[in-house]
Design a protein around this motif. Structure first.
Motif, short mmCIF file in Angstrom:
data_model
loop_
_atom_site.label_atom_id
_atom_site.label_comp_id
_atom_site.label_asym_id
_atom_site.label_seq_id
_atom_site.Cartn_x
_atom_site.Cartn_y
_atom_site.Cartn_z
N THR A 1 0.83 -1.21 0.00
CA THR A 1 0.00 0.00 0.00
C THR A 1 0.86 1.25 0.00
OG1 THR A 1 -1.83 -1.08 1.14
CG2 THR A 1 -1.73 1.32 1.28
N GLY A 2 1.82 1.31 0.93
CA GLY A 2 2.71 2.46 1.02
C GLY A 2 4.03 2.20 0.31
N ARG A 3 4.94 3.14 0.45
CA ARG A 3 6.23 3.05 -0.23
C ARG A 3 7.24 2.36 0.70
NH1 ARG A 3 8.87 5.52 -4.45
NH2 ARG A 3 11.14 5.70 -4.22
N THR A 61 13.85 0.24 -10.37
CA THR A 61 13.66 1.45 -11.17
C THR A 61 12.26 1.43 -11.76
OG1 THR A 61 14.56 0.33 -13.13
CG2 THR A 61 16.11 1.62 -11.78
N PRO A 62 11.70 2.61 -12.12
CA PRO A 62 10.36 2.60 -12.73
C PRO A 62 10.31 1.68 -13.94
CG PRO A 62 11.01 4.83 -12.15
CD PRO A 62 12.23 3.97 -11.93
N GLY A 101 4.36 4.03 -10.00
CA GLY A 101 4.13 3.13 -8.88
C GLY A 101 4.53 1.70 -9.14
N VAL A 102 4.95 1.38 -10.37
CA VAL A 102 5.38 0.03 -10.71
C VAL A 102 6.89 0.06 -10.97
CG1 VAL A 102 5.08 -1.96 -12.24
CG2 VAL A 102 3.14 -0.46 -11.73
N VAL A 151 5.00 -3.18 -6.71
CA VAL A 151 3.89 -2.29 -7.03
C VAL A 151 3.53 -1.52 -5.76
CG1 VAL A 151 1.52 -2.11 -7.89
CG2 VAL A 151 3.03 -3.94 -8.73
N VAL A 152 3.69 -0.20 -5.81
CA VAL A 152 3.34 0.67 -4.69
C VAL A 152 1.94 1.22 -4.97
CG1 VAL A 152 3.98 2.68 -3.31
CG2 VAL A 152 5.77 1.23 -4.32
N LEU A 153 0.93 0.66 -4.32
CA LEU A 153 -0.45 1.01 -4.63
C LEU A 153 -0.74 2.49 -4.41
CD1 LEU A 153 -2.32 -2.05 -3.05
CD2 LEU A 153 -1.48 -1.77 -5.39
#
Length: 213
Positions: free
Chosen positions: A28-30, A41-42, A49-50, A62-64
């Motif tokens: 959910t969070g980072r 890396t992105p 977020g992925v 995956v950072v929702l």
């Protein structure tokens, strides 16, 4: 990571040419320590977020909370908590009743809610979830009521038609049974009881054509 590498080893042990699996970590969070430790890396071609790790690790994080708030990310955002889950449930409530996301998500959400309310919310997060999903429950009940009314009107319309004109052609029966708009069904029901057969057939056929266009 241990489970991921263990599954990878087991798979290649059975079939050396097998493609290595991917590990998807959803948060959910980072998770700063995880992101830094995996040197992610992105991920190219994916929304914010992925993140992807080094190629040999075959790992994606995956950072929702960083995903864009749009319909394409809704189902995975429903796996989050806190603000992310509140926003996802709000977005789900705003979708049309026939949205495919509703068909996928509402059942599991309500079953989870029932499990929580069965023993009473044990944490502030569970209590917030119960409150957040209250309107979704009310929508679900109202949708069920409308569906029940629609089915009843459809069957009444078919019965009226067949009492006056004989067996209803399969295409018209399908059109009536598929119709969910209550106002249209009410008009059809009245027409089936008072109109001429040609008028009734034309109205039902037009309704079927409108749904398919």
């Amino acid at each position: 990571m241990q489970k991921h590498l263990g599954a990878w080893r087991s798979l290649t042990g059975r079939e050396r040419a097998a493609q290595a699996p991917f590990l998807w970590i959803i948060s959910t969070g980072r998770p700063a320590a995880v992101l830094d430790g995996l040197r992610v890396t992105p991920m190219a071609g994916w929304p914010a977020g992925v993140y992807e790790g080094p190629g040999l690790l075959r790992t994606v994080v995956v950072v929702l909370g960083e995903l864009p708030r749009e319909r394409s990310t809704l189902l995975i955002r429903l796996m989050g908590g806190g603000r992310v889950l509140r926003e996802a449930i709000e977005d789900l409530r705003r979708l049309p009743e026939d949205a495919p996301e509703r068909a996928i998500a509402v059942g599991p959400l309500l079953r989870f809610r029932a499990a929580i309310t069965g023993h009473g919310p044990a944490t502030p997060e569970e209590e917030e979830f119960v409150m957040t999903t209250q309107e979704l429950v009310e929508q679900f009940i109202e949708q069920g009521r409308k569906q029940g009314m629609a089915q009843g009107l459809a069957q009444s319309t078919i019965a009226l038609y067949e009492a006056r004109f004989g067996s209803m052609p399969p295409a018209l029966r399908s059109a009536v049974e598929a119709m969910r708009d209550l106002s249209t069904l009410q008009k059809w029901n009245l027409l089936a009881g008072t109109g001429k057969r040609e008028e009734v057939d034309d109205a039902f056929s037009a309704g079927a054509a409108g749904r398919s266009s």
